[in-house]
Motif scaffolding. Sequence first.
Motif, PDB file in Angstrom:
ATOM      1  N   LYS A 187      -3.755   6.260   4.705  1.00  0.00           N
ATOM      2  CA  LYS A 187      -3.018   4.998   4.601  1.00  0.00           C
ATOM      3  C   LYS A 187      -3.723   3.889   5.369  1.00  0.00           C
ATOM      4  O   LYS A 187      -3.782   2.730   4.913  1.00  0.00           O
ATOM      5  CB  LYS A 187      -1.597   5.193   5.126  1.00  0.00           C
ATOM      6  N   ARG A 209       2.164   2.022   0.313  1.00  0.00           N
ATOM      7  CA  ARG A 209       3.181   2.957   0.753  1.00  0.00           C
ATOM      8  C   ARG A 209       3.121   4.235  -0.079  1.00  0.00           C
ATOM      9  O   ARG A 209       2.638   4.243  -1.198  1.00  0.00           O
ATOM     10  CB  ARG A 209       4.568   2.337   0.630  1.00  0.00           C
ATOM     11  N   SER A 211       4.485   6.766  -2.483  1.00  0.00           N
ATOM     12  CA  SER A 211       5.444   6.589  -3.577  1.00  0.00           C
ATOM     13  C   SER A 211       5.971   7.900  -4.130  1.00  0.00           C
ATOM     14  O   SER A 211       7.066   7.939  -4.690  1.00  0.00           O
ATOM     15  CB  SER A 211       4.798   5.804  -4.723  1.00  0.00           C
ATOM     16  N   PHE A 220      -0.054   7.234  -3.309  1.00  0.00           N
ATOM     17  CA  PHE A 220       0.168   5.936  -2.679  1.00  0.00           C
ATOM     18  C   PHE A 220       0.244   4.854  -3.754  1.00  0.00           C
ATOM     19  O   PHE A 220      -0.580   4.810  -4.665  1.00  0.00           O
ATOM     20  CB  PHE A 220      -0.991   5.583  -1.730  1.00  0.00           C
TER      21      PHE A 220
END
Length: 274
Positions: A187, A209, A211, A220
């Motif tokens: 991330k 984020r 998902s 993501f």
Amino acid sequence: METATGSIVVFWLINILYAAIIVFVGRIVVKWLVKMSRKLMVRANLDPILINFFSTIANAILLLFVLIAALDQLGVDTTSMIAVLGAAGLAVGLALKDSLQNFAAGVMLILFRPFKIGDFVEAGGTAGVIESITIFNTIMKTGDNREVIVPNGLIYDDTITNYSAKDTRRIDMVFGIGYDDDLLKAKQLLTDIVTGHEKVMADPAPVIRVSELGDSSVNFDVRPWVAAADYWPVRSELIETIKLAFDENGISIPYPQMDIHFNNLDKEQDDKAA
């Protein structure tokens, strides 16, 4: 006898003179009316294509009325002529049904302007840049430089997606990593790459984020905002940069796979028998 013949000649000469006057004066009046209508349409900010088309149609119709009035002055039965013209117009209208539909759609496109010259749109089953809009067709240029002529009726009856209508666009991307990979590290890499790109907008801020916990990956959602003109270049650059960064940091991008387990049934049966 000679008096009657002379009267007929005089009668016809007078009628011909009146008919000529009707044609002469009628043309002047028609020209003035068309000129005034053009000025009104220009003041109403109508498209030049529509102005020229409507002016031509109005000129033809008004001249037709002048001609009918002149023939009526000569004693010609114009009632039957009008009936014949009406029947002919109906026949032509039925024969040119598709063309009339394209014309009506062209008028609507020019009046309401869902797109303009230079916009990149998806309409009528074609995606490309609008090069020109005519009464019957819209000419588009595709990404591989093909010229596509799309009937206006096909465009107006379908969904129109105008990618150039807004100044900004959001890039929607999904990146998956393996379940054994470092989620927080992935991330952070995504955040650094996206926010560090010079053409990615700070406002609205990019969204990065988790998902979904997929069948074989943790996914993501990566959604940065860019100028509409930069959409495709930035999207390609981000995908390439993220893939290289994942490779350098040992983060895998899983792909669908199936594990097959073989059981030796004969061996199991022998072990049970023993």
